[in-house]
Design an enzyme around this catalytic site. Structure first.
Site, PDB file in Angstrom:
ATOM      1  N   LYS A 214       1.773 -10.855  -8.178  1.00 38.56           N
ATOM      2  CA  LYS A 214       1.153 -10.351  -6.949  1.00 38.56           C
ATOM      3  C   LYS A 214       1.309 -11.416  -5.879  1.00 38.56           C
ATOM      4  O   LYS A 214       1.370 -12.608  -6.182  1.00 38.56           O
ATOM      5  CB  LYS A 214      -0.338 -10.086  -7.172  1.00 38.56           C
ATOM      6  CG  LYS A 214      -0.954  -9.148  -6.165  1.00 38.56           C
ATOM      7  CD  LYS A 214      -0.727  -7.711  -6.555  1.00 38.56           C
ATOM      8  CE  LYS A 214      -1.196  -6.727  -5.528  1.00 38.56           C
ATOM      9  NZ  LYS A 214      -1.158  -5.348  -6.017  1.00 38.56           N
TER      10      LYS A 214
ATOM     11  N   ASP B 192       1.122  -3.181  -0.878  1.00 43.79           N
ATOM     12  CA  ASP B 192      -0.290  -3.110  -1.277  1.00 43.79           C
ATOM     13  C   ASP B 192      -1.049  -2.962   0.050  1.00 43.79           C
ATOM     14  O   ASP B 192      -0.450  -2.538   1.055  1.00 43.79           O
ATOM     15  CB  ASP B 192      -0.710  -4.364  -2.072  1.00 43.79           C
ATOM     16  CG  ASP B 192      -2.058  -4.196  -2.775  1.00 43.79           C
ATOM     17  OD1 ASP B 192      -2.114  -3.543  -3.822  1.00 43.79           O
ATOM     18  OD2 ASP B 192      -3.074  -4.703  -2.252  1.00 43.79           O
TER      19      ASP B 192
HETATM   20  P1  NDP Z   1      -3.656   0.618   2.688  1.00 41.19           P
HETATM   21  O1  NDP Z   1      -3.530  -0.613   3.471  1.00 41.19           O
HETATM   22  O2  NDP Z   1      -2.677   1.728   2.900  1.00 41.19           O
HETATM   23  O3  NDP Z   1      -5.110   1.251   2.885  1.00 41.19           O
HETATM   24  C1  NDP Z   1      -6.243   0.507   2.571  1.00 41.19           C
HETATM   25  C2  NDP Z   1      -7.469   1.354   2.878  1.00 41.19           C
HETATM   26  O4  NDP Z   1      -8.609   0.696   2.353  1.00 41.19           O
HETATM   27  C3  NDP Z   1      -7.706   1.518   4.369  1.00 41.19           C
HETATM   28  O5  NDP Z   1      -8.351   2.730   4.612  1.00 41.19           O
HETATM   29  C4  NDP Z   1      -8.625   0.330   4.656  1.00 41.19           C
HETATM   30  O6  NDP Z   1      -9.425   0.463   5.818  1.00 41.19           O
HETATM   31  C5  NDP Z   1      -9.479   0.316   3.426  1.00 41.19           C
HETATM   32  N1  NDP Z   1      -9.985  -1.053   3.215  1.00 41.19           N
HETATM   33  C6  NDP Z   1      -9.251  -2.174   3.070  1.00 41.19           C
HETATM   34  N2  NDP Z   1     -10.046  -3.255   2.942  1.00 41.19           N
HETATM   35  C7  NDP Z   1     -11.301  -2.776   3.025  1.00 41.19           C
HETATM   36  C8  NDP Z   1     -12.573  -3.390   2.962  1.00 41.19           C
HETATM   37  N3  NDP Z   1     -12.697  -4.719   2.800  1.00 41.19           N
HETATM   38  N4  NDP Z   1     -13.667  -2.590   3.062  1.00 41.19           N
HETATM   39  C9  NDP Z   1     -13.546  -1.235   3.219  1.00 41.19           C
HETATM   40  N5  NDP Z   1     -12.348  -0.603   3.302  1.00 41.19           N
HETATM   41  C10 NDP Z   1     -11.257  -1.356   3.192  1.00 41.19           C
HETATM   42  O7  NDP Z   1      -3.661   0.167   1.151  1.00 41.19           O
HETATM   43  P2  NDP Z   1      -3.395   1.019  -0.153  1.00 41.19           P
HETATM   44  O8  NDP Z   1      -3.875   2.415   0.028  1.00 41.19           O
HETATM   45  O9  NDP Z   1      -2.007   0.787  -0.568  1.00 41.19           O
HETATM   46  O10 NDP Z   1      -4.316   0.257  -1.215  1.00 41.19           O
HETATM   47  C11 NDP Z   1      -5.659   0.652  -1.494  1.00 41.19           C
HETATM   48  C12 NDP Z   1      -6.081   0.104  -2.843  1.00 41.19           C
HETATM   49  O11 NDP Z   1      -5.204   0.621  -3.864  1.00 41.19           O
HETATM   50  C13 NDP Z   1      -6.005  -1.412  -3.002  1.00 41.19           C
HETATM   51  O12 NDP Z   1      -7.023  -1.820  -3.888  1.00 41.19           O
HETATM   52  C14 NDP Z   1      -4.646  -1.630  -3.664  1.00 41.19           C
HETATM   53  O13 NDP Z   1      -4.606  -2.853  -4.362  1.00 41.19           O
HETATM   54  C15 NDP Z   1      -4.620  -0.444  -4.598  1.00 41.19           C
HETATM   55  N6  NDP Z   1      -3.319  -0.023  -5.084  1.00 41.19           N
HETATM   56  C16 NDP Z   1      -2.291   0.266  -4.240  1.00 41.19           C
HETATM   57  C17 NDP Z   1      -1.080   0.711  -4.729  1.00 41.19           C
HETATM   58  C18 NDP Z   1       0.043   1.107  -3.846  1.00 41.19           C
HETATM   59  O14 NDP Z   1       1.056   1.563  -4.374  1.00 41.19           O
HETATM   60  N7  NDP Z   1      -0.080   1.015  -2.523  1.00 41.19           N
HETATM   61  C19 NDP Z   1      -0.845   0.813  -6.180  1.00 41.19           C
HETATM   62  C20 NDP Z   1      -2.013   0.562  -6.986  1.00 41.19           C
HETATM   63  C21 NDP Z   1      -3.183   0.139  -6.438  1.00 41.19           C
HETATM   64  P3  NDP Z   1      -9.065  -0.382   7.139  1.00 41.19           P
HETATM   65  O15 NDP Z   1      -7.845   0.288   7.697  1.00 41.19           O
HETATM   66  O16 NDP Z   1     -10.263  -0.269   8.001  1.00 41.19           O
HETATM   67  O17 NDP Z   1      -8.803  -1.788   6.696  1.00 41.19           O
HETATM   68  O1  2IT Z   2      -1.458  -2.683  -7.377  1.00 35.88           O
HETATM   69  C1  2IT Z   2      -0.333  -2.155  -7.554  1.00 35.88           C
HETATM   70  O2  2IT Z   2      -0.002  -1.703  -8.657  1.00 35.88           O
HETATM   71  C2  2IT Z   2       0.561  -2.063  -6.409  1.00 35.88           C
HETATM   72  N1  2IT Z   2       0.192  -2.454  -5.309  1.00 35.88           N
HETATM   73  C3  2IT Z   2       1.955  -1.533  -6.592  1.00 35.88           C
HETATM   74  C4  2IT Z   2       2.874  -2.607  -7.103  1.00 35.88           C
HETATM   75  C5  2IT Z   2       4.337  -2.224  -7.185  1.00 35.88           C
HETATM   76  O3  2IT Z   2       5.103  -3.134  -7.555  1.00 35.88           O
HETATM   77  O4  2IT Z   2       4.716  -1.100  -6.906  1.00 35.88           O
END
Ligand code: NDP
Ligand code: 2IT
Length: 460
Positions: free
Chosen positions: A139, A179
């Site tokens: 990461k 992420d």
């Molecule tokens: P994005 O940046 O697309 O979206 C993040 C969302 O979470 C936004 O709505 C954001 O709001 C909100 N957010 C972020 N930080 C905070 C906080 N401190 N308090 C409240 N809301 C918050 O990210 P992703 O959708 O990609 O990721 C979301 C989660 O999923 C994370 O935990 C990530 O690690 C996990 N994840 C992502 C994957 C991926 O493929 N993208 C895969 C597996 C897990 P705001 O815009 O106001 O910051």
């Molecule tokens: O938390 C996660 O699994 C991710 N943000 C996706 C990682 C990836 O390599 O696609």
């Protein structure tokens, strides 16, 4: 004596072993609370398992697996539109390569520090192992805040970040992806810079654009996978998603596509959120409303509060998370520790039947304890959000083959992977009374594959 975080496991006859392992870990990593939390969640289930499987103990697998193979920290200098020099901190945690090249996302958010990236990298080891694909855990990211920055500033930052990161990654070494704060735009800028520096068009990043090496379904994969997993969990109770009322937190990549798949499977999503608060729409967020949200978030980069101007029947709740709403299912899809014990109590009181983590570690240990004590269906992110990285693995395969699968082919593979992860959780997590402990199942199934590979490869 250290206070065990989870009441649920407090009675374990191996508690003294868990305590002494955690004591040592806390001493060595005392400024890393999120990392300590992530390790504790794993060792609470893995230490008892190791007691009946002594080969892991003998090879000191646990002591080795909590130590990243390599941590890289670097300066990221760039110049803002106003001509002012800026500096951020960049990281890559290359945690474990026993079963494949390091693989995991990059997070750009002001809260990023080593503790957060070590927790995420550690989780990634087990998650990637569960996908059945050959990917190690890693990461990275930066404390850079993309919010309020121009496209030009984001590009300048990404280029500077990649200038250093490019020395450490490669398609057979370490393959980053997105992420929080890193989506298609950022991956594009970083890929462009890597290609320029190396003079090499290669699958070094995943989440790429569809015209330059990306995989169909990768943008959708995490959210879709969460919902496929939720459906499998409900199936164990002879139930399904049809007509279920659902609270989703977040409105980013994971939340958007979880919402899309919920709608497709006949459920009604009534909340979404961002860091400023949540919206509640009792009529449900339908396809048209969701596409408005996608445009708001992905193109205009606006705030979720704007939803109520467009859809005045809905309400906005500033500085709050959506867990006080009466729902059947909760899908936390925003960030770590966003769902606390008091939220868990409210959800259970309101007859919520399942909590499926879309984000990484969104539920606090006390909240998880409360769900498991009350025998609510609960899935940890390392199982239910693994569809994103799994589809990244499929993107790597397609890049190596120099061939693209169709949307249907990728979606079917994703679906089968989520089914397989569910089966692994059941195999290792089913209790005598029939309750499926997905935390235990995911941790042990994820651990065994990596631990066996570490033993095979000797003390390295
Ligand atoms: P994005 O940046 O697309 O979206 C993040 C969302 O979470 C936004 O709505 C954001 O709001 C909100 N957010 C972020 N930080 C905070 C906080 N401190 N308090 C409240 N809301 C918050 O990210 P992703 O959708 O990609 O990721 C979301 C989660 O999923 C994370 O935990 C990530 O690690 C996990 N994840 C992502 C994957 C991926 O493929 N993208 C895969 C597996 C897990 P705001 O815009 O106001 O910051
Ligand atoms: O938390 C996660 O699994 C991710 N943000 C996706 C990682 C990836 O390599 O696609």
């Amino acid at each position: 004596m250290r206070k065990p975080l989870k009441q649920y496991y407090k009675m374990s006859k191996y508690q003294h072993l868990i305590d002494s392992f955690m004591k040592e870990l806390e001493l060595k990593n005392s400024h890393e609370p999120e990392f300590i939390q992530a390790v504790e969640e794993v060792v609470e289930t893995v230490i008892p398992f190791m007691e009946s499987n002594p080969k892991y103990k003998k090879a000191k697998v646990l002591e080795r697996i909590v130590e990243p193979e390599r941590v890289i920290q670097f300066r990221v200098p760039w110049i803002s539109d106003s001509g002012e020099p800026q500096v951020n901190r960049g990281f890559r945690v290359e945690f474990n390569s026993a079963i494949g090249p390091y693989k995991g996302g990059l997070r750009f958010h002001p809260s990023v520090n080593l503790s957060i990236l070590k927790f995420l990298g550690f989780e990634q080891i087990f998650k990637n192992s569960l996908t059945t694909l050959p990917m190690g855990g890693g990461k990275g990211g930066s404390d850079f805040n993309p919010k309020g920055k121009s496209d030009n500033e984001v590009m300048k930052f990404c280029q500077s970040f990649m200038t250093e990161l490019s020395r450490h990654i490669g398609p057979n070494t370490d393959v980053p992806a997105g992420d929080i704060g890193v989506g298609g735009r950022e991956i594009g800028y970083m890929f462009g810079q890597y290609k320029r520096l190396r003079n090499e068009f290669t699958g070094v990043l995943t989440g790429k654009g569809i015209n330059w090496g990306g995989s169909l379904i990768r943008p959708e994969a995490t959210g879709y996978g969460v919902v496929y997993f939720a459906e499998k969990m409900l199936n164990t109770k002879k139930d399904n998603l049809k007509n279920k009322i659902i609270a989703i937190s977040g409105s980013g990549n994971v939340a958007q596509f979880a919402c899309e798949k919920c709608i497709q499977l006949g459920a009604k999503v009534v909340t979404m959120s961002d860091s400023k608060g949540y919206i509640y729409d009792s009529d449900g967020i339908d396809t048209e409303k969701l596409s408005w949200i996608m445009n708001l978030k992905n193109v205009d980069r606006g705030r979720i509060s704007e939803y109520i101007k467009k859809y005045p029947n809905a309400t906005f709740h500033a500085s709050k998370a959506p867990w006080n709403v009466k729902v059947d299912l909760a899908l936390p899809c925003a960030t770590q520790n966003e769902l606390k014990e008091e939220d868990a109590k409210l959800l259970v009181k309101n007859k919520c039947i399942a909590v499926i983590e879309g984000a990484n570690m969104p539920c606090s240990p006390e909240a998880i304890s409360f769900f498991t004590e009350n025998k609510i269906l609960f899935s940890p992110g390392k199982a239910s959000n693994a569809g994103g990285v799994a589809t990244s693995g499929l993107e790597m395969s397609q890049n190596s083959l120099r061939y693209n699968w169709t949307r249907e082919e990728v979606d079917e593979k994703l679906h089968n992977i989520m089914l397989n992860i569910h089966q692994q959780c059941v195999a290792f997590g089913k209790q005598e009374d029939g309750y499926i402990d997905y935390v235990k199942g995911a941790n042990i199934a994820g651990f065994v594959k990596v631990a066996d590979a570490m033993i095979d490869q000797g003390i390295v």
